[in-house]
Design a protein around this motif. Structure first.
Motif, PDB file in Angstrom:
ATOM      1  N   ALA A 114      29.296  36.781  57.890  1.00  0.00           N
ATOM      2  CA  ALA A 114      31.413  37.634  57.130  1.00  0.00           C
ATOM      3  C   ALA A 114      31.043  37.485  55.413  1.00  0.00           C
ATOM      4  CB  ALA A 114      31.855  36.812  57.099  1.00  0.00           C
ATOM      5  N   GLU A 115      31.394  39.121  54.881  1.00  0.00           N
ATOM      6  CA  GLU A 115      30.820  39.204  53.497  1.00  0.00           C
ATOM      7  C   GLU A 115      32.581  39.990  53.140  1.00  0.00           C
ATOM      8  OE1 GLU A 115      28.191  42.219  52.532  1.00  0.00           O
ATOM      9  OE2 GLU A 115      28.059  41.928  50.365  1.00  0.00           O
ATOM     10  N   TYR A 116      32.297  38.850  51.948  1.00  0.00           N
ATOM     11  CA  TYR A 116      33.344  39.525  50.610  1.00  0.00           C
ATOM     12  C   TYR A 116      33.708  40.397  49.925  1.00  0.00           C
ATOM     13  CZ  TYR A 116      34.802  34.333  52.413  1.00  0.00           C
ATOM     14  OH  TYR A 116      35.287  33.981  53.107  1.00  0.00           O
ATOM     15  N   ALA A 117      34.786  40.907  50.125  1.00  0.00           N
ATOM     16  CA  ALA A 117      34.484  42.379  49.071  1.00  0.00           C
ATOM     17  C   ALA A 117      35.106  42.118  47.591  1.00  0.00           C
ATOM     18  CB  ALA A 117      36.393  43.465  49.205  1.00  0.00           C
ATOM     19  N   LEU A 118      34.687  42.363  46.701  1.00  0.00           N
ATOM     20  CA  LEU A 118      34.156  41.668  45.346  1.00  0.00           C
ATOM     21  C   LEU A 118      34.976  43.382  44.424  1.00  0.00           C
ATOM     22  CD1 LEU A 118      31.430  40.632  45.001  1.00  0.00           C
ATOM     23  CD2 LEU A 118      33.260  39.314  45.977  1.00  0.00           C
ATOM     24  N   GLU A 119      36.369  42.276  43.214  1.00  0.00           N
ATOM     25  CA  GLU A 119      36.748  43.830  42.925  1.00  0.00           C
ATOM     26  C   GLU A 119      35.887  43.497  41.172  1.00  0.00           C
ATOM     27  OE1 GLU A 119      41.078  44.234  43.360  1.00  0.00           O
ATOM     28  OE2 GLU A 119      40.286  45.259  45.595  1.00  0.00           O
ATOM     29  N   PRO A 120      35.394  44.288  40.496  1.00  0.00           N
ATOM     30  CA  PRO A 120      35.007  43.824  39.191  1.00  0.00           C
ATOM     31  C   PRO A 120      36.359  43.547  38.494  1.00  0.00           C
ATOM     32  CG  PRO A 120      35.102  45.802  39.831  1.00  0.00           C
ATOM     33  CD  PRO A 120      35.790  45.917  40.798  1.00  0.00           C
ATOM     34  N   GLN A 121      36.575  42.988  37.286  1.00  0.00           N
ATOM     35  CA  GLN A 121      37.649  42.834  36.237  1.00  0.00           C
ATOM     36  C   GLN A 121      37.716  43.398  35.334  1.00  0.00           C
ATOM     37  OE1 GLN A 121      40.842  41.169  37.979  1.00  0.00           O
ATOM     38  NE2 GLN A 121      39.385  41.821  39.970  1.00  0.00           N
ATOM     39  N   ALA A 122      38.816  43.303  34.177  1.00  0.00           N
ATOM     40  CA  ALA A 122      38.210  43.727  32.721  1.00  0.00           C
ATOM     41  C   ALA A 122      36.922  43.123  32.134  1.00  0.00           C
ATOM     42  CB  ALA A 122      39.597  44.336  32.091  1.00  0.00           C
ATOM     43  N   ASP A 123      36.989  42.181  32.329  1.00  0.00           N
ATOM     44  CA  ASP A 123      36.375  40.676  31.379  1.00  0.00           C
ATOM     45  C   ASP A 123      35.286  40.751  31.946  1.00  0.00           C
ATOM     46  OD1 ASP A 123      36.404  39.183  33.747  1.00  0.00           O
ATOM     47  OD2 ASP A 123      36.925  37.902  32.714  1.00  0.00           O
ATOM     48  N   GLY A 124      34.784  42.269  33.248  1.00  0.00           N
ATOM     49  CA  GLY A 124      33.173  41.714  34.035  1.00  0.00           C
ATOM     50  C   GLY A 124      33.179  41.076  35.033  1.00  0.00           C
ATOM     51  N   ARG A 125      34.198  40.130  35.642  1.00  0.00           N
ATOM     52  CA  ARG A 125      33.969  38.836  36.103  1.00  0.00           C
ATOM     53  C   ARG A 125      34.642  39.749  37.660  1.00  0.00           C
ATOM     54  NH1 ARG A 125      36.871  33.605  34.340  1.00  0.00           N
ATOM     55  NH2 ARG A 125      38.793  35.704  34.261  1.00  0.00           N
ATOM     56  N   LEU A 126      34.099  39.487  39.233  1.00  0.00           N
ATOM     57  CA  LEU A 126      34.202  39.917  39.570  1.00  0.00           C
ATOM     58  C   LEU A 126      35.342  38.262  40.564  1.00  0.00           C
ATOM     59  CD1 LEU A 126      30.682  40.291  41.006  1.00  0.00           C
ATOM     60  CD2 LEU A 126      32.066  41.946  40.156  1.00  0.00           C
ATOM     61  N   SER A 127      36.249  39.620  41.311  1.00  0.00           N
ATOM     62  CA  SER A 127      37.919  38.844  42.305  1.00  0.00           C
ATOM     63  C   SER A 127      36.828  38.928  43.725  1.00  0.00           C
ATOM     64  CB  SER A 127      39.001  39.157  41.397  1.00  0.00           C
ATOM     65  OG  SER A 127      39.133  40.458  42.127  1.00  0.00           O
ATOM     66  N   ILE A 128      37.752  38.003  44.520  1.00  0.00           N
ATOM     67  CA  ILE A 128      36.904  38.173  46.051  1.00  0.00           C
ATOM     68  C   ILE A 128      38.685  39.390  46.505  1.00  0.00           C
ATOM     69  CG2 ILE A 128      37.347  37.336  47.994  1.00  0.00           C
ATOM     70  CD1 ILE A 128      34.777  35.979  46.388  1.00  0.00           C
ATOM     71  N   ALA A 129      38.733  40.282  46.614  1.00  0.00           N
ATOM     72  CA  ALA A 129      39.182  41.036  47.392  1.00  0.00           C
ATOM     73  C   ALA A 129      39.773  40.896  49.232  1.00  0.00           C
ATOM     74  CB  ALA A 129      38.962  42.643  47.020  1.00  0.00           C
TER      75      ALA A 129
END
Length: 115
Positions: A94-109
């Motif tokens: 199972a893969e998580y979708a990732l959303e880029p943040q302004a600081d370059g990090r990725l959040s789990i979506a």
């Protein structure tokens, strides 16, 4: 969604790490791996028997662009989580979708839907 962030620069190409993230206020075991510059985050749960893929705490075996489950040797493609060989062939991590943040990090979506 309350979750942890992943810093892509902390990942070494083709060297998966097993970590726990806070997703919807629940601690979830995941595998983060970077392949060809792209970051993938999979639930650390083999579709065969639901076990962690880890061979040691926080360590997942990587071989030839694949993740290997320590329990029964199922082999998963790093790029998409598909089982290439082993007892759960044809299934996927199972893969998580990732959303880029302004600081370059990725959040789990949340989990990606298959198909």
């Amino acid at each position: 969604v309350n979750c942890s962030l992943i810093a892509p620069e902390a990942l070494v190409e083709r060297q998966p790490i097993s970590i726990k993230l806070l997703i919807d206020n629940e601690e979830v075991a995941v595998i983060a791996v970077k392949t060809e510059g792209a970051v993938h985050v999979y639930r650390n749960q083999c579709p065969h028997q639901g076990r962690l893929l880890d061979f040691a705490p926080g360590r997942v075996l990587a071989k030839d662009d694949a993740l290997v489950c320590a329990a029964h040797g199922a082999v998963f493609a790093m790029a998409d989580g598909r089982c290439l060989q082993g007892p759960c062939r044809g299934e996927s991590l199972a893969e998580y979708a990732l959303e880029p943040q302004a600081d370059g990090r990725l959040s789990i979506a949340g989990l990606k839907t298959s198909g």
